[in-house]
Write a protein that holds these residues in place. Structure first.
Motif, PDB file in Angstrom:
ATOM      1  N   GLY A 195      30.416  31.479  46.944  1.00 52.70           N
ATOM      2  CA  GLY A 195      30.014  32.073  48.210  1.00 52.70           C
ATOM      3  C   GLY A 195      30.712  33.396  48.481  1.00 52.70           C
ATOM      4  N   LYS A 196      31.989  33.479  48.125  1.00 50.79           N
ATOM      5  CA  LYS A 196      32.741  34.712  48.342  1.00 50.79           C
ATOM      6  C   LYS A 196      32.250  35.839  47.436  1.00 50.79           C
ATOM      7  N   MET A 197      31.769  35.508  46.250  1.00 55.44           N
ATOM      8  CA  MET A 197      31.321  36.538  45.309  1.00 55.44           C
ATOM      9  C   MET A 197      30.135  37.338  45.850  1.00 55.44           C
ATOM     10  N   LYS A 198      29.399  36.771  46.771  1.00 54.73           N
ATOM     11  CA  LYS A 198      28.255  37.476  47.364  1.00 54.73           C
ATOM     12  C   LYS A 198      28.695  38.691  48.172  1.00 54.73           C
ATOM     13  N   ASP A 199      29.979  38.731  48.552  1.00 52.80           N
ATOM     14  CA  ASP A 199      30.499  39.850  49.339  1.00 52.80           C
ATOM     15  C   ASP A 199      31.052  40.981  48.467  1.00 52.80           C
ATOM     16  N   ILE A 200      31.051  40.792  47.159  1.00 51.12           N
ATOM     17  CA  ILE A 200      31.568  41.807  46.236  1.00 51.12           C
ATOM     18  C   ILE A 200      30.465  42.808  45.909  1.00 51.12           C
ATOM     19  N   GLU A 201      30.811  44.092  45.953  1.00 51.02           N
ATOM     20  CA  GLU A 201      29.845  45.153  45.674  1.00 51.02           C
ATOM     21  C   GLU A 201      30.361  46.070  44.575  1.00 51.02           C
ATOM     22  N   LEU A 202      29.455  46.646  43.845  1.00 49.82           N
ATOM     23  CA  LEU A 202      29.793  47.601  42.796  1.00 49.82           C
ATOM     24  C   LEU A 202      30.563  48.771  43.401  1.00 49.82           C
ATOM     25  N   GLY A 203      31.652  49.168  42.750  1.00 50.38           N
ATOM     26  CA  GLY A 203      32.444  50.294  43.234  1.00 50.38           C
ATOM     27  C   GLY A 203      33.617  49.916  44.116  1.00 50.38           C
ATOM     28  N   MET A 204      33.752  48.630  44.442  1.00 52.51           N
ATOM     29  CA  MET A 204      34.888  48.199  45.258  1.00 52.51           C
ATOM     30  C   MET A 204      36.187  48.394  44.482  1.00 52.51           C
ATOM     31  N   THR A 205      37.254  48.702  45.198  1.00 49.36           N
ATOM     32  CA  THR A 205      38.557  48.826  44.564  1.00 49.36           C
ATOM     33  C   THR A 205      39.129  47.426  44.309  1.00 49.36           C
ATOM     34  N   LYS A 206      40.133  47.364  43.436  1.00 44.42           N
ATOM     35  CA  LYS A 206      40.802  46.098  43.159  1.00 44.42           C
ATOM     36  C   LYS A 206      41.409  45.542  44.441  1.00 44.42           C
ATOM     37  N   LYS A 207      42.007  46.389  45.238  1.00 35.31           N
ATOM     38  CA  LYS A 207      42.629  45.971  46.496  1.00 35.31           C
ATOM     39  C   LYS A 207      41.601  45.341  47.432  1.00 35.31           C
ATOM     40  N   LYS A 208      40.421  45.949  47.533  1.00 39.56           N
ATOM     41  CA  LYS A 208      39.366  45.429  48.410  1.00 39.56           C
ATOM     42  C   LYS A 208      38.849  44.080  47.892  1.00 39.56           C
ATOM     43  N   VAL A 209      38.665  43.974  46.563  1.00 42.33           N
ATOM     44  CA  VAL A 209      38.189  42.718  45.975  1.00 42.33           C
ATOM     45  C   VAL A 209      39.190  41.598  46.267  1.00 42.33           C
ATOM     46  N   ILE A 210      40.476  41.889  46.106  1.00 42.62           N
ATOM     47  CA  ILE A 210      41.504  40.885  46.375  1.00 42.62           C
ATOM     48  C   ILE A 210      41.509  40.493  47.850  1.00 42.62           C
ATOM     49  N   SER A 211      41.229  41.432  48.735  1.00 42.86           N
ATOM     50  CA  SER A 211      41.178  41.103  50.161  1.00 42.86           C
ATOM     51  C   SER A 211      40.005  40.161  50.469  1.00 42.86           C
ATOM     52  N   VAL A 212      38.941  40.236  49.681  1.00 44.92           N
ATOM     53  CA  VAL A 212      37.773  39.370  49.882  1.00 44.92           C
ATOM     54  C   VAL A 212      37.965  38.020  49.183  1.00 44.92           C
ATOM     55  N   LEU A 213      38.408  38.053  47.920  1.00 44.79           N
ATOM     56  CA  LEU A 213      38.476  36.832  47.113  1.00 44.79           C
ATOM     57  C   LEU A 213      39.824  36.123  47.152  1.00 44.79           C
ATOM     58  N   GLY A 214      40.875  36.817  47.553  1.00 47.03           N
ATOM     59  CA  GLY A 214      42.190  36.201  47.612  1.00 47.03           C
ATOM     60  C   GLY A 214      43.062  36.564  46.418  1.00 47.03           C
ATOM     61  N   LYS A 215      44.317  36.144  46.494  1.00 46.17           N
ATOM     62  CA  LYS A 215      45.304  36.517  45.481  1.00 46.17           C
ATOM     63  C   LYS A 215      45.389  35.514  44.337  1.00 46.17           C
ATOM     64  N   ASP A 216      44.524  34.527  44.307  1.00 45.77           N
ATOM     65  CA  ASP A 216      44.566  33.494  43.277  1.00 45.77           C
ATOM     66  C   ASP A 216      43.759  33.925  42.047  1.00 45.77           C
ATOM     67  N   PHE A 217      44.199  35.010  41.394  1.00 53.54           N
ATOM     68  CA  PHE A 217      43.519  35.508  40.202  1.00 53.54           C
ATOM     69  C   PHE A 217      44.509  35.606  39.054  1.00 53.54           C
ATOM     70  N   GLU A 218      43.969  35.777  37.851  1.00 47.36           N
ATOM     71  CA  GLU A 218      44.802  35.970  36.667  1.00 47.36           C
ATOM     72  C   GLU A 218      44.393  37.274  36.000  1.00 47.36           C
ATOM     73  N   SER A 219      45.341  37.893  35.336  1.00 48.11           N
ATOM     74  CA  SER A 219      45.030  39.101  34.573  1.00 48.11           C
ATOM     75  C   SER A 219      44.197  38.694  33.367  1.00 48.11           C
ATOM     76  N   ALA A 220      43.107  39.401  33.136  1.00 45.48           N
ATOM     77  CA  ALA A 220      42.240  39.105  31.998  1.00 45.48           C
ATOM     78  C   ALA A 220      42.340  40.202  30.948  1.00 45.48           C
TER      79      ALA A 220
END
Length: 91
Positions: free
Chosen positions: A30-55
């Motif tokens: 559901g949160k991924m629907k708010d992600i748009e092309l061109g968003m910064t990493k900071k903005k994506v983290i603000s939408v999806l949260g800090k629970d990510f891993e470096s890929a």
């Protein structure tokens, strides 16, 4: 009796906190629907949260590319996967 009431409230609070953490991969779709092309990493983290891993990260002729991943899961299909997002030049 008052001590027992506090112990029960603490147990309920811990269970609710734990369930919220466990449910995060199920809420990612559901949160991924708010992600748009061109968003910064900071903005994506603000939408999806800090629970990510470096890929990974790599250099290209166009600049540095950094990738991060978010875990996702489906209760309906009993599967899990990852969303991988890439950012150019530290985006």
């Amino acid at each position: 009796m008052n001590r027992m009431k506090w112990a029960y409230m603490l147990l309920v609070a811990l269970l609710l906190t734990g369930c919220g953490t466990l449910m995060q991969p199920y809420q990612m779709d559901g949160k991924m629907k708010d992600i748009e092309l061109g968003m910064t990493k900071k903005k994506v983290i603000s939408v999806l949260g800090k629970d990510f891993e470096s890929a990974g990260a790599r250099m290209t002729p166009e600049g540095a590319i950094e990738s991060i991943s978010y875990k996702t899961a489906s209760m309906m299909e009993d599967t899990e996967g990852y969303y991988i997002l890439s950012f150019k030049d530290g985006g």
